[in-house]
Design an enzyme around this catalytic site. Structure first.
Site, short mmCIF file in Angstrom:
data_model
loop_
_atom_site.label_atom_id
_atom_site.label_comp_id
_atom_site.label_asym_id
_atom_site.label_seq_id
_atom_site.Cartn_x
_atom_site.Cartn_y
_atom_site.Cartn_z
N LYS A 45 1.53 -1.47 -0.33
CA LYS A 45 0.30 -0.18 -0.15
C LYS A 45 0.65 0.94 -0.06
O LYS A 45 0.12 2.29 -0.93
CB LYS A 45 -0.65 0.17 1.51
CG LYS A 45 -2.05 -1.32 1.09
CD LYS A 45 -3.10 -0.66 1.96
CE LYS A 45 -4.06 -2.06 2.46
NZ LYS A 45 -4.98 -2.05 4.04
N GLN A 89 -5.38 -1.37 9.58
CA GLN A 89 -4.91 -3.00 8.95
C GLN A 89 -5.78 -3.86 10.21
O GLN A 89 -5.25 -3.40 10.86
CB GLN A 89 -3.39 -2.75 8.42
CG GLN A 89 -3.50 -4.09 7.87
CD GLN A 89 -3.78 -3.83 6.94
OE1 GLN A 89 -3.74 -2.96 6.03
NE2 GLN A 89 -4.00 -5.51 6.35
N ASP A 112 -11.65 2.24 3.59
CA ASP A 112 -12.37 1.27 4.25
C ASP A 112 -13.34 0.42 3.46
O ASP A 112 -13.89 -0.83 2.97
CB ASP A 112 -11.20 0.45 5.27
CG ASP A 112 -10.45 -0.38 5.09
OD1 ASP A 112 -9.43 -1.16 4.23
OD2 ASP A 112 -9.18 -0.60 6.17
#
Ligand code: GUN
Length: 262
Positions: A45, A89, A112
């Site tokens: 990422k 995460q 997200d």
């Protein structure tokens, strides 16, 4: 196009979009774990952000971080003016409740797409839908089978396929082998996300025209493996590695760009 070709093509388009913006978008990535999968994802990422001209801050917290401490950091990120969006995460260490954390992220910054009020879709299903569209895979009225019912992949994947009028069936660990075989044999699109090395193999029959989207990643001495044996006799099958992981990473920045363009 292969997934890799598609991702590179789309990244070029996004890079140009970012170049035209007055202010570089900025994301924060909060990591509270040390598992190999997450390390690889986060590294990827950060690399993508760099390539796209997007600022990214990694906030790495120790494994013994308490839920209250994480909530405090999320609160600051929700309020700050620097970051346009952020992610926490997953998975999180024991003692931190993932659902509580997902709900704590402001829907205005939730790149997200995990918050129920978020207008964005979770990255893995979104990345997969974008790729299916790009490859002109018909969805309306087609038999789509989603194997695995996780909150991050299986459930939102089924929802997006249903939104485009596929006939969606969700199979899972309690599905009998006979039913599994029957649904797979009739499937036009199979999305599998169970984390079982080569679960889909030649013991099942497939339509020649079927599309297999392989979300699973498992690791053993011989490397990384998907949920599907490579090169099954179908029209299109995404590889592991070099498949859905790249689509997920791309969708994260598609979500960020959507947020900042609002
Ligand atoms: N872990 C595996 N996939 C994801 C994802 O898309 N977002 C976050 N935050 N964690 C993940």
């Amino acid at each position: 196009m292969t997934v890799k070709e598609y991702v590179n093509f789309r990244k070029d388009e996004m890079k140009n979009l970012v170049l035209k913006m007055d202010k570089k978008p900025c994301i924060a990535i909060v990591q509270v774990n040390e598992d190999a999968g997450s390390n690889a994802y986060v590294k990827g990422k950060l690399k993508d952000a760099n390539e796209l001209g997007i600022n990214a801050d990694l906030i790495k917290l120790p494994l013994n971080t308490k839920q209250e401490e994480l909530l405090e950091i999320i609160d600051q990120l929700n309020k700050d003016k620097v970051h346009d969006g952020f992610i926490v995460q997953m998975p999180l260490p024991k003692g931190i409740d993932e659902e509580t954390i997902k709900l704590a992220v402001s829907p205005n910054k939730d790149v997200d797409g995990f918050h129920p009020l978020s207008k964005l879709s979770p990255c893995t299903p979104k990345g997969i839908m974008n790729y299916l569209h790009h490859e002109n895979i018909p969805i309306l009225g087609k038999n789509a089978v989603v194997i695995g019912r996780s909150n991050i992949v299986g459930k939102p994947m089924a929802k997006l396929l249903l939104k485009e009028s596929a006939n969606v069936t969700v199979l899972h660990s309690k599905t009998s082998f006979e039913d599994m075989a029957r649904y797979i044999e009739n499937a036009d699109i199979i999305v599998i996300a169970i984390g079982k090395k080569h679960f889909l193999d030649n013991k099942f029959k497939y339509k020649k025209s079927a599309v297999i989207i392989d979300v699973g990643i498992s690791r053993d001495e011989s490397g990384l493996h998907g949920d599907a044996l490579p090169d099954l006799p179908v029209y299109l099958q995404t590889p592991v590695p070099g498949g859905v992981g790249l689509l997920t990473r791309l969708a994260l920045y598609e979500n960020l760009l959507e947020l900042v363009s609002k």
